[in-house]
Design an enzyme around this catalytic site. Structure first.
Site, PDB file in Angstrom:
ATOM      1  N   GLN A  17      25.035  42.957  33.075  1.00 33.17           N
ATOM      2  CA  GLN A  17      25.144  43.679  34.348  1.00 33.17           C
ATOM      3  C   GLN A  17      24.570  42.842  35.493  1.00 33.17           C
ATOM      4  OE1 GLN A  17      22.422  46.990  34.701  1.00 33.17           O
ATOM      5  NE2 GLN A  17      23.704  48.056  36.175  1.00 33.17           N
ATOM      6  N   GLY A  18      25.412  42.402  36.402  1.00 32.84           N
ATOM      7  CA  GLY A  18      24.956  41.589  37.530  1.00 32.84           C
ATOM      8  C   GLY A  18      24.837  42.413  38.800  1.00 32.84           C
ATOM      9  N   TYR A  19      23.788  43.178  38.886  1.00 30.82           N
ATOM     10  CA  TYR A  19      23.537  43.993  40.085  1.00 30.82           C
ATOM     11  C   TYR A  19      22.389  43.391  40.904  1.00 30.82           C
ATOM     12  CZ  TYR A  19      26.300  48.222  38.877  1.00 30.82           C
ATOM     13  OH  TYR A  19      27.288  49.129  38.617  1.00 30.82           O
ATOM     14  N   SER A  20      21.166  43.360  40.288  1.00 35.55           N
ATOM     15  CA  SER A  20      19.952  43.039  41.048  1.00 35.55           C
ATOM     16  C   SER A  20      19.949  41.594  41.543  1.00 35.55           C
ATOM     17  CB  SER A  20      18.715  43.243  40.164  1.00 35.55           C
ATOM     18  OG  SER A  20      18.689  44.545  39.656  1.00 35.55           O
ATOM     19  N   GLU A  44      27.188  59.378  31.097  1.00 36.49           N
ATOM     20  CA  GLU A  44      26.499  59.416  29.794  1.00 36.49           C
ATOM     21  C   GLU A  44      24.977  59.395  29.942  1.00 36.49           C
ATOM     22  OE1 GLU A  44      25.893  60.371  27.080  1.00 36.49           O
ATOM     23  OE2 GLU A  44      27.015  59.226  25.596  1.00 36.49           O
ATOM     24  N   GLU A  99       9.712  55.513  40.883  1.00 37.97           N
ATOM     25  CA  GLU A  99       9.480  55.966  42.270  1.00 37.97           C
ATOM     26  C   GLU A  99      10.818  56.337  42.922  1.00 37.97           C
ATOM     27  OE1 GLU A  99       8.198  53.074  41.056  1.00 37.97           O
ATOM     28  OE2 GLU A  99       6.113  53.711  40.868  1.00 37.97           O
TER      29      GLU A  99
END
Ligand SMILES: Cc1cc2nc3c(=O)[nH]c(=O)nc-3n(C[C@H](O)[C@H](O)[C@H](O)COP(=O)(O)OP(=O)(O)OC[C@H]3O[C@@H](n4cnc5c(N)ncnc54)[C@H](O)[C@@H]3O)c2cc1C
Length: 390
Positions: free
Chosen positions: A126-129, A244, A377
């Site tokens: 997963q390439g998000y951050s 999910e 948070e």
């Protein structure tokens, strides 16, 4: 709400329990008994075993190649999976990009990608951050610029779990900088063998390599790898987050970990008996079990709501917060009740099948549980907004 499983569900539970008993490899059980995660070959091998049985993409509808189970069946399956000492499956293909392709992908994308996810033969990350886009994901900068029939991708992702194991990466990229941040984001599927991709390892506090930095330098990605249309990335990312959620609280694995803690206490000699004879230790375990029971009942409500087709919002944030806090509390109790035995270099006392001196890795890794998947948070902000209207 009826909390008893039906006759059919109990029969299903028996079937699943028996299958796990016969099929979980001894090496995986042994790792689970020691609180360790599988290596790449073990993880991928196990996912292929599940794929051959048709039990890898358990959240998918029959129409897309899943078993078409109810939310209760999925919940039972997860309980039995953890009970048998099998690891959770890697979520990136099965629970993330797979459902996205089912919902938003073209016919060609479905044909190309779904079979590899269903069989467990193709692995995703997963390439998000990015370094300055984590909680504030919409400010991501990795750019994809159209050049003929390709996008040219430049930028950097970070904390990319299992990028070094992955064949493909689903990425959020910026295709337009002139519009509102969220509207300029697109969802691209990138083959990890494409020239211009560099993976650099990040070693985490548990002493292992799960995480990476991924650099993209003039990486050419065919336009047909765009999911949906340009600018739809944010909508897709939100869809992915709500998909999910029945196992987000990690109840099944926390149950197993509490049983493991009890066994370690029983196996460790103290005076003429064992550490389990110590009322302080038993009280500590009882407190964890009470918190787990409360979490499990809340989770049942989520399962029931999913069964009735209701979408989940703030509930999954609540489950994520309490579930990860409990995971941390269990490992903290393991380390503290183990005392000097929890020190990795201490092998001074013979123990039974479970060893306190193995608790450190899991304790350390789970410090990140309140950060990954959206920090706790941020989950509290979601609850404040959706439930309290703040
Ligand atoms: C083990 C691990 C695995 C991961 N795997 C992946 C992966 O595979 N792919 C991927 O894309 N990412 C992954 N991540 C990244 C993860 O999603 C981010 O770390 C997370 O979203 C937080 O972003 P950040 O690290 O930039 O911290 P920041 O967003 O900079 O947050 C720093 C601190 O400020 C707090 N904070 C920030 N904004 C607010 C706010 N508005 N209100 C209150 N508090 C706030 C945060 O809660 C946190 O405590 C992983 C992270 C970890 C630790």
């Amino acid at each position: 709400m009826n909390l008893e499983f039906t006759t059919e569900e109990l029969a299903f539970q028996n079937e699943v329990r028996q299958w796990f008993a016969e099929n979980v490899p001894a090496s995986l059980r042994s790792r689970a008994d020691n609180g360790q995660m599988p290596n790449r070959d073990e993880q991928h091998g196990w996912e292929q075993v599940l794929g051959r049985k048709g039990w890898l993409v358990v959240g998918w509808s029959a129409q897309h190649g899943g078993p078409g189970w109810t939310a209760t069946q999925r919940y039972i399956f997860d309980l039995e999976r953890a009970r048998a000492g099998a690891p959770p499956v890697s979520p990136f293909g099965v629970s993330m990009v797979g459902p996205v392709i089912c919902a938003f992908g073209s016919a060609e994308q479905k044909q190309q990608h779904l079979p590899g996810i269903i069989s467990g033969n193709v692995h995703w990350c997963q390439g998000y951050s990015e370094p300055n886009a984590g909680s504030d994901l919409a400010s991501l900068k990795t750019a994809a610029v159209l050049d003929g029939d390709h996008y040219v991708v430049n930028g950097q992702k970070i904390w990319t779990t299992q990028a070094h194991w992955a064949d493909w990466c689903f990425c959020l990229v910026r295709t337009d900088s002139s519009v509102k941040q969220q509207q300029g984001i697109s969802f691209l599927l990138i083959n990890m063998n494409t020239p211009g991709i560099e993976i650099r390892p990040i070693h985490s506090i548990d002493g292992h390599h799960h995480l990476n930095e991924v650099y993209f330098t003039d990486v050419r990605v065919p336009v047909e790898n765009l999911v949906g249309s340009e600018g739809m990335g944010w909508t897709i990312a939100k869809f992915l987050l709500t998909h999910e959620r029945t196992t987000i609280a990690g109840v099944a694995d926390s149950k197993r970990e509490i049983e493991r803690l009890k066994q370690m206490l029983k196996d460790t000699k103290q005076g003429n008996g064992s550490r389990w004879d110590d009322p302080f230790a038993r009280r500590r375990v009882a407190e964890l079990e009470i918190d787990l029971a409360a979490l499990e009942y809340t989770n049942f409500r989520t399962v029931a709501a999913t069964e009735e087709g209701m979408g989940l919002g703030a509930e999954s944030s609540g489950l994520k917060i309490k579930g990860t806090e409990l995971q941390q509390a269990i490992t903290q109790a393991m380390v503290e009740l183990g005392g000097h035995l929890s020190l990795t270099w201490d092998n001074s006392e013979p123990v039974g099948s479970f060893a306190f001196n193995r608790t450190r890795e899991r304790y350390n890794f789970l410090r990140a549980a309140t950060i990954y998947g959206g920090t706790n948070e941020i989950q509290k902000n979601v609850i404040a907004k959706m439930l309290l209207g703040l």
